[in-house]
Design a protein around this motif. Structure first.
Motif, short mmCIF file in Angstrom:
data_model
loop_
_atom_site.label_atom_id
_atom_site.label_comp_id
_atom_site.label_asym_id
_atom_site.label_seq_id
_atom_site.Cartn_x
_atom_site.Cartn_y
_atom_site.Cartn_z
N VAL A 195 0.85 -1.20 0.00
CA VAL A 195 0.00 0.00 0.00
C VAL A 195 0.89 1.25 0.00
O VAL A 195 1.78 1.38 0.83
N ALA A 196 0.63 2.13 -0.94
CA ALA A 196 1.33 3.42 -0.99
C ALA A 196 0.37 4.52 -0.59
O ALA A 196 -0.81 4.50 -0.99
N ILE A 197 0.85 5.47 0.21
CA ILE A 197 0.02 6.59 0.63
C ILE A 197 0.73 7.87 0.19
O ILE A 197 1.89 8.10 0.54
N LEU A 198 0.05 8.67 -0.59
CA LEU A 198 0.64 9.90 -1.11
C LEU A 198 -0.20 11.10 -0.71
O LEU A 198 -1.41 11.12 -0.91
N GLY A 199 0.46 12.08 -0.11
CA GLY A 199 -0.21 13.31 0.28
C GLY A 199 0.61 14.50 -0.16
O GLY A 199 1.38 14.42 -1.12
N GLY A 200 0.49 15.60 0.58
CA GLY A 200 1.23 16.80 0.20
C GLY A 200 0.36 17.70 -0.66
O GLY A 200 -0.80 17.41 -0.96
N ALA A 201 0.97 18.80 -1.09
CA ALA A 201 0.19 19.86 -1.70
C ALA A 201 -0.22 19.62 -3.15
O ALA A 201 -1.36 19.83 -3.52
N LYS A 202 0.72 19.16 -3.98
CA LYS A 202 0.46 19.22 -5.42
C LYS A 202 0.60 17.89 -6.14
O LYS A 202 1.53 17.14 -5.89
N VAL A 203 -0.32 17.65 -7.06
CA VAL A 203 -0.23 16.50 -7.95
C VAL A 203 1.02 16.62 -8.81
O VAL A 203 1.73 15.64 -9.05
N SER A 204 1.30 17.86 -9.25
CA SER A 204 2.43 18.08 -10.17
C SER A 204 3.76 17.65 -9.57
O SER A 204 4.68 17.26 -10.30
N ASP A 205 3.89 17.71 -8.24
CA ASP A 205 5.13 17.30 -7.58
C ASP A 205 5.32 15.78 -7.64
O ASP A 205 6.43 15.28 -7.50
N GLU A 244 -5.10 22.38 -8.63
CA GLU A 244 -4.30 22.61 -9.84
C GLU A 244 -5.22 22.35 -11.04
O GLU A 244 -5.35 21.21 -11.50
N LEU A 245 -5.85 23.40 -11.52
CA LEU A 245 -6.83 23.26 -12.60
C LEU A 245 -6.21 22.63 -13.85
O LEU A 245 -6.86 21.85 -14.54
N ASP A 246 -4.93 22.97 -14.09
CA ASP A 246 -4.29 22.44 -15.30
C ASP A 246 -3.92 20.96 -15.17
O ASP A 246 -3.41 20.36 -16.12
N LYS A 247 -4.16 20.37 -13.98
CA LYS A 247 -3.83 18.95 -13.78
C LYS A 247 -5.10 18.08 -13.62
O LYS A 247 -5.01 16.91 -13.32
N VAL A 248 -6.28 18.69 -13.80
CA VAL A 248 -7.53 17.96 -13.61
C VAL A 248 -7.66 16.81 -14.64
O VAL A 248 -8.02 15.68 -14.29
N ASP A 249 -7.34 17.10 -15.89
CA ASP A 249 -7.43 16.06 -16.92
C ASP A 249 -6.44 14.92 -16.65
O ASP A 249 -6.75 13.75 -16.86
#
Length: 396
Positions: A195-205, A244-249
């Motif tokens: 199981v991997a758990i990912l958090g933090g602020a941004k998808v882009s990171d 991050e609107l530009d990462k929604v797709d």
């Protein structure tokens, strides 16, 4: 492990150059957290026990101009290291030149010397950060062997790691060995369920990490600020939450690829202001009012994550579940941390960064199999990338 480790070297009466990670937090010239210095001790102590002369290199902070030198000297680090080793440690306030060369020549077996901040070489042309070949060759000329124990910079090709390693027999220190063993094992040969758990602020990171772990893990749990971009991709209103609107797709395509492997929060703690004193409420993930913002995952999410985690045999966690620095929004991070810490017979790894800070500051440090010392390096390792600092270590 296919790479040489420090115990493979004959260090007796040799000048052993070591790249350590002494990039500690400082305030007004005082070290506020010495964990990284303590983490370096096993390798240094082993070298001393085996009659080496130890010369230590490290960077500290970002050095951009001459004025930065005063507040980013390694002098306080050398002093603290001496206290921890209970012996005198020589500090040379130079990164090259006769003073440094003579100090190394004068060393006896069992001596320890700390070279000034390697990033001081960046003021004139980024010689350290851009792995200037002459600088790497010069530093290598000061010793007989090289030990790289700085996993935190392993994802960078610098003169003080890759540069020195290209001229000397090089081994991993114990900390580097541990990082490769735990992170490499989790990525390449995990005991399942993984199981991997990912958090933090941004998808882009973490795009590449998410993509990599979707392929490798049995479940990928998403929390923190990045979750709202995924919730938006599901068509939910996310109000004033981080987005991050530009990462929604991209989030949409990741969810399609992952199917039920990827698990999002089912409820969130929302607030009318980004502060500890804000009004808060718990709402379903698809019920965030337009003028409120999500700052933590809610109790139902914590319960669901706990249920998924209970059978896990390998867990990798990177990134907090909410704004854990504010007490009102730390429950998600604490809840997930508690669930992981209670697992028996599981390999549990925190991949550096803010989640490592959270575990240490909240008193969970001893409850994990491994807490990585490298934020960016551990992320790139989880992506499956070859790290220059690891690749440059001599093969067995």
């Amino acid at each position: 492990m296919t790479k040489k480790i420090v115990t493979d070297l004959n260090v007796s009466n040799k000048v052993v150059l070591e790249r350590a990670d002494f990039n500690v937090p400082m305030k007004d010239g005082v070290i506020t957290n010495d964990n990284r210095i303590k983490a370096a001790l096993p390798t240094i102590e082993w070298l001393l026990e085996h009659d080496a002369k130890v010369v230590l290199f490290s960077h500290l902070g970002k050095v951009k101009k001459e004025e930065d030198k005063e507040k980013l000297s390694l002098a306080p680090v050398a002093k603290r290291l001496g206290e921890l080793l209970n012996k005198e440690v020589t500090f040379v306030p130079e990164t090259r030149g006769e003073k440094l060369e003579q100090a190394i020549k004068a060393m006896e077996v069992g001596d320890v010397l700390v070279v000034e901040n390697t990033r001081f070489e960046d003021i004139d042309g980024k010689k350290e950060s851009k792995n200037d070949p002459e600088l790497g060759k010069y530093w290598a000329s000061l010793g007989d062997l090289f030990v790289n124990d700085a996993f935190g910079t392993a994802h960078r090709s610098h003169a003080s790691n890759v540069g020195i390693a290209s001229h000397l027999e090089t081994a991993a220190g114990f900390l580097m060995e541990k990082e490769i063993k735990f992170l490499g094992g989790a990525v390449d040969q995990p005991v399942r369920p993984f199981v991997a758990i990912l958090g933090g602020a941004k998808v882009s990171d973490k795009i590449n990490v998410i993509e990599s772990l979707i392929d490798k893990a049995d479940k990928v749990l998403i929390g923190g600020g990045m979750a709202y971009t995924f919730l938006k991709a599901k068509g939910y209103e996310v109000g004033q939450s981080l987005l991050e609107l530009d990462k929604v797709d991209l989030a949409k395509s990741l969810m399609e690829k992952a199917g039920d492997k990827l698990v999002l929060p089912v409820d969130v703690v929302i607030a009318d202001d980004f502060s500890n004193d804000a009004n808060t409420q718990i709402v379903a993930a698809d019920q965030i009012p337009s003028d409120w913002e999500g700052l933590d995952c809610g109790p139902a999410t914590i319960d669901e994550f706990k249920e998924i985690l209970k059978d896990a045999k390998t867990v990798v966690w990177n990134g907090p579940m909410g704004v854990f620095e504010l007490e009102a929004f730390a429950k998600g991070t604490i809840g997930v941390m508690k669930s992981i810490s209670e697992l028996e017979d599981a390999v549990t790894i925190i991949g550096g960064g803010d989640s490592a800070s959270a575990a240490i500051s909240l008193g969970f440090e001893e409850k994990f199999s491994h807490i990585s010392t490298g934020g960016g390096a551990s992320l790139e390792y989880l992506e499956g990338k070859e790290l220059p600092g690891v690749a440059s270590i001599t093969d067995k």
